[in-house]
Design a protein around this motif. Structure first.
Motif, PDB file in Angstrom:
ATOM      1  N   MET A   1       0.757  -0.992   0.269  1.00 58.64           N
ATOM      2  CA  MET A   1      -0.028  -0.129   0.100  1.00 58.64           C
ATOM      3  C   MET A   1       1.002   1.131  -0.015  1.00 58.64           C
ATOM      4  O   MET A   1       1.631   1.367   0.918  1.00 58.64           O
ATOM      5  CB  MET A   1      -0.912   0.136   1.201  1.00 58.64           C
ATOM      6  N   ALA A   2       0.654   2.127  -0.900  1.00 53.04           N
ATOM      7  CA  ALA A   2       1.651   2.976  -1.195  1.00 53.04           C
ATOM      8  C   ALA A   2       1.340   4.216  -0.201  1.00 53.04           C
ATOM      9  O   ALA A   2       0.095   4.502   0.139  1.00 53.04           O
ATOM     10  CB  ALA A   2       1.581   3.584  -2.759  1.00 53.04           C
ATOM     11  N   LYS A   3       2.315   5.095   0.294  1.00 62.54           N
ATOM     12  CA  LYS A   3       2.309   5.854   1.462  1.00 62.54           C
ATOM     13  C   LYS A   3       1.305   7.310   0.740  1.00 62.54           C
ATOM     14  O   LYS A   3       0.834   7.938   1.648  1.00 62.54           O
ATOM     15  CB  LYS A   3       3.636   6.446   1.693  1.00 62.54           C
ATOM     16  N   SER A   4       1.327   7.386  -0.514  1.00 62.84           N
ATOM     17  CA  SER A   4       0.584   8.444  -1.219  1.00 62.84           C
ATOM     18  C   SER A   4      -1.143   8.169  -1.203  1.00 62.84           C
ATOM     19  O   SER A   4      -1.773   8.816  -1.439  1.00 62.84           O
ATOM     20  CB  SER A   4       0.993   8.980  -2.428  1.00 62.84           C
ATOM     21  N   GLU A   5      -1.355   7.085  -0.703  1.00 58.70           N
ATOM     22  CA  GLU A   5      -2.655   6.536  -0.981  1.00 58.70           C
ATOM     23  C   GLU A   5      -3.653   7.195  -0.008  1.00 58.70           C
ATOM     24  O   GLU A   5      -3.323   7.792   0.955  1.00 58.70           O
ATOM     25  CB  GLU A   5      -2.901   5.092  -0.637  1.00 58.70           C
ATOM     26  N   SER A   6      -4.692   7.784  -0.588  1.00 60.92           N
ATOM     27  CA  SER A   6      -5.852   8.427  -0.035  1.00 60.92           C
ATOM     28  C   SER A   6      -7.105   7.646   0.153  1.00 60.92           C
ATOM     29  O   SER A   6      -7.342   6.780  -0.819  1.00 60.92           O
ATOM     30  CB  SER A   6      -5.930   9.863  -0.671  1.00 60.92           C
ATOM     31  N   PHE A   7      -7.961   8.229   1.086  1.00 61.39           N
ATOM     32  CA  PHE A   7      -9.224   7.277   1.254  1.00 61.39           C
ATOM     33  C   PHE A   7     -10.362   8.387   1.474  1.00 61.39           C
ATOM     34  O   PHE A   7     -10.225   9.313   1.990  1.00 61.39           O
ATOM     35  CB  PHE A   7      -9.290   6.348   2.331  1.00 61.39           C
ATOM     36  N   SER A   8     -11.600   7.995   0.718  1.00 62.91           N
ATOM     37  CA  SER A   8     -12.797   8.896   1.041  1.00 62.91           C
ATOM     38  C   SER A   8     -13.349   8.139   2.543  1.00 62.91           C
ATOM     39  O   SER A   8     -12.962   7.270   2.931  1.00 62.91           O
ATOM     40  CB  SER A   8     -13.802   8.576  -0.028  1.00 62.91           C
ATOM     41  N   ILE A   9     -14.181   8.896   3.140  1.00 60.46           N
ATOM     42  CA  ILE A   9     -14.716   8.519   4.280  1.00 60.46           C
ATOM     43  C   ILE A   9     -15.645   7.231   4.011  1.00 60.46           C
ATOM     44  O   ILE A   9     -15.620   6.392   5.003  1.00 60.46           O
ATOM     45  CB  ILE A   9     -15.612   9.584   4.781  1.00 60.46           C
ATOM     46  N   ARG A  10     -16.035   6.927   2.950  1.00 61.08           N
ATOM     47  CA  ARG A  10     -16.720   5.764   2.681  1.00 61.08           C
ATOM     48  C   ARG A  10     -15.999   4.458   2.672  1.00 61.08           C
ATOM     49  O   ARG A  10     -16.141   3.545   3.299  1.00 61.08           O
ATOM     50  CB  ARG A  10     -17.663   5.714   1.515  1.00 61.08           C
ATOM     51  N   GLN A  11     -14.698   4.525   2.227  1.00 64.74           N
ATOM     52  CA  GLN A  11     -13.778   3.548   1.877  1.00 64.74           C
ATOM     53  C   GLN A  11     -13.026   3.414   3.387  1.00 64.74           C
ATOM     54  O   GLN A  11     -12.822   2.410   3.881  1.00 64.74           O
ATOM     55  CB  GLN A  11     -12.458   4.202   1.169  1.00 64.74           C
ATOM     56  N   ILE A  12     -12.996   4.344   4.337  1.00 63.73           N
ATOM     57  CA  ILE A  12     -12.407   4.212   5.736  1.00 63.73           C
ATOM     58  C   ILE A  12     -13.550   3.609   6.569  1.00 63.73           C
ATOM     59  O   ILE A  12     -13.140   2.429   7.133  1.00 63.73           O
ATOM     60  CB  ILE A  12     -12.422   5.496   6.402  1.00 63.73           C
ATOM     61  N   ILE A  13     -14.843   3.669   6.215  1.00 63.13           N
ATOM     62  CA  ILE A  13     -15.925   2.901   6.812  1.00 63.13           C
ATOM     63  C   ILE A  13     -15.695   1.302   6.602  1.00 63.13           C
ATOM     64  O   ILE A  13     -15.780   0.603   7.114  1.00 63.13           O
ATOM     65  CB  ILE A  13     -17.188   3.369   6.469  1.00 63.13           C
ATOM     66  N   GLU A  14     -15.496   1.133   5.167  1.00 62.09           N
ATOM     67  CA  GLU A  14     -15.726  -0.114   4.748  1.00 62.09           C
ATOM     68  C   GLU A  14     -14.429  -1.019   5.182  1.00 62.09           C
ATOM     69  O   GLU A  14     -14.546  -2.149   5.294  1.00 62.09           O
ATOM     70  CB  GLU A  14     -15.655  -0.045   3.162  1.00 62.09           C
ATOM     71  N   LEU A  15     -13.341  -0.319   5.167  1.00 61.64           N
ATOM     72  CA  LEU A  15     -12.059  -0.967   5.711  1.00 61.64           C
ATOM     73  C   LEU A  15     -11.950  -0.933   7.271  1.00 61.64           C
ATOM     74  O   LEU A  15     -11.066  -2.015   7.411  1.00 61.64           O
ATOM     75  CB  LEU A  15     -10.701   0.033   4.990  1.00 61.64           C
ATOM     76  N   THR A  16     -12.712  -0.271   7.861  1.00 59.60           N
ATOM     77  CA  THR A  16     -12.444  -0.290   9.417  1.00 59.60           C
ATOM     78  C   THR A  16     -13.614  -1.134  10.265  1.00 59.60           C
ATOM     79  O   THR A  16     -13.736  -1.467  11.252  1.00 59.60           O
ATOM     80  CB  THR A  16     -12.044   1.029  10.062  1.00 59.60           C
TER      81      THR A  16
END
Length: 305
Positions: A1-16
């Motif tokens: 996972m690259a250090k430059s990766e960014s996430f939307s709030i929906r992606q944060i919800i799905e991943l956590t």
């Protein structure tokens, strides 16, 4: 996972698995995150934000208070949580019902109880009872408890939502199979412990498995419980205990269980669940089983005659 990766709030919800309401609360109330914004105002979270959210959730599960840890950086959070627990806190595959559960919690924050009732009724009609309990109602109750502990849901809101969850559990029992089981289960909490959500789930699962089940509700005096078990010819007794004497129980769980052990036939198997039951060391004259999750208990039920 690259250090430059960014996430939307929906992606944060799905991943956590953390709800949007909780994430926003951590951000606005406790300053846990400082996400960047797009030109349209959408939040953009970093890889470090994702890692921090996972660590915060893992520490909350261990009993830490969000107000005490929210402003700590990743390095400090990792020092608190042992490395093996950091690894174990990595998310499991997202629950496909997370969006639905988040929507129910959003309605609870808005006090829209009629809408919640309608949504749960619809979900129950279109979902098998076991799946309803395992995939919807159990994580919903867990999310509710977490938000109450964090101060983001009031006790009043908890009571109403708990009542709606229990209503669906009772209705789900209507799909119980005709019982030819030899097992006869009695379920309650010790006197003074009024937290009956756990045994409500347990009773519904037991009935769905076709087991004869006597649900006594919470706070049963030990002498009355002994008489009930004997008259019901119980084969198993489930005690769920979530509070200590300091928190309102009439006596210690150790004392309560030992009284039952002395006064009940030895063929009755003791089943223990709940936070407080994990902390005692018992040496009884009978079989005893302890469960840390409702899933463990359900697996045990499937093997009963």
């Amino acid at each position: 996972m690259a250090k430059s990766e960014s996430f939307s709030i929906r992606q944060i919800i799905e991943l956590t698995g953390i709800s949007e309401f909780t994430l926003r609360g951590w951000e606005t109330r406790y300053k846990a995150f400082k996400p960047k914004r797009t030109s349209t105002g959408r939040r953009i979270y970093s890889l470090q934000d994702l890692q921090k959210a996972r660590l915060l959730q893992a520490l909350l599960d261990k009993g830490y208070k969000i107000g005490n840890i929210a402003k700590l950086n990743l390095a400090d959070l990792e020092k608190i949580l042992p490395q093996q627990e950091v690894l174990s806190s990595m998310p499991t595959p997202p629950n496909k019902h997370l969006k639905y559960i988040s929507e129910i919690m959003d309605l609870a924050h808005l006090f829209k109880w009629d809408e919640i009732s309608e949504q749960l009724q619809k979900k129950r009609r279109n979902t098998k009872s076991e799946s309803l309990i395992a995939d919807i109602l159990t994580p919903l109750a867990g999310q509710m408890g977490q938000l109450v502990a964090e101060g983001q849901l009031s006790v009043g809101q908890e009571h109403i939502l708990s009542a709606l969850i229990k209503e669906q559990l009772v209705l789900a029992r209507g799909e119980s199979r005709t019982s030819n089981s030899k097992s006869r289960l009695v379920m309650t909490t010790p006197e003074g412990d009024l937290h009956d959500m756990g045994i409500s789930f347990a009773a519904s699962l037991s009935k769905l498995e076709g087991l004869k089940t006597l649900f006594l509700g919470p706070s049963t005096p030990k002498k009355d419980l002994c008489e009930t078990c004997i008259r019901y010819n119980a084969s198993h007794l489930l005690i769920s205990n979530t509070i200590s004497e300091k928190e309102g129980a009439k006596e210690s769980l150790f004392s309560y269980i030992n009284f039952l052990d002395r006064n009940l036939p030895t063929h009755i198997v003791f089943l223990l669940a709940g936070r407080n039951s994990m902390q005692i060391d018992l040496n009884l004259k009978r079989e005893i089983n302890t469960f840390s999750t409702i899933e463990e208990f359900h697996t045990y039920l499937k093997d009963l005659p």
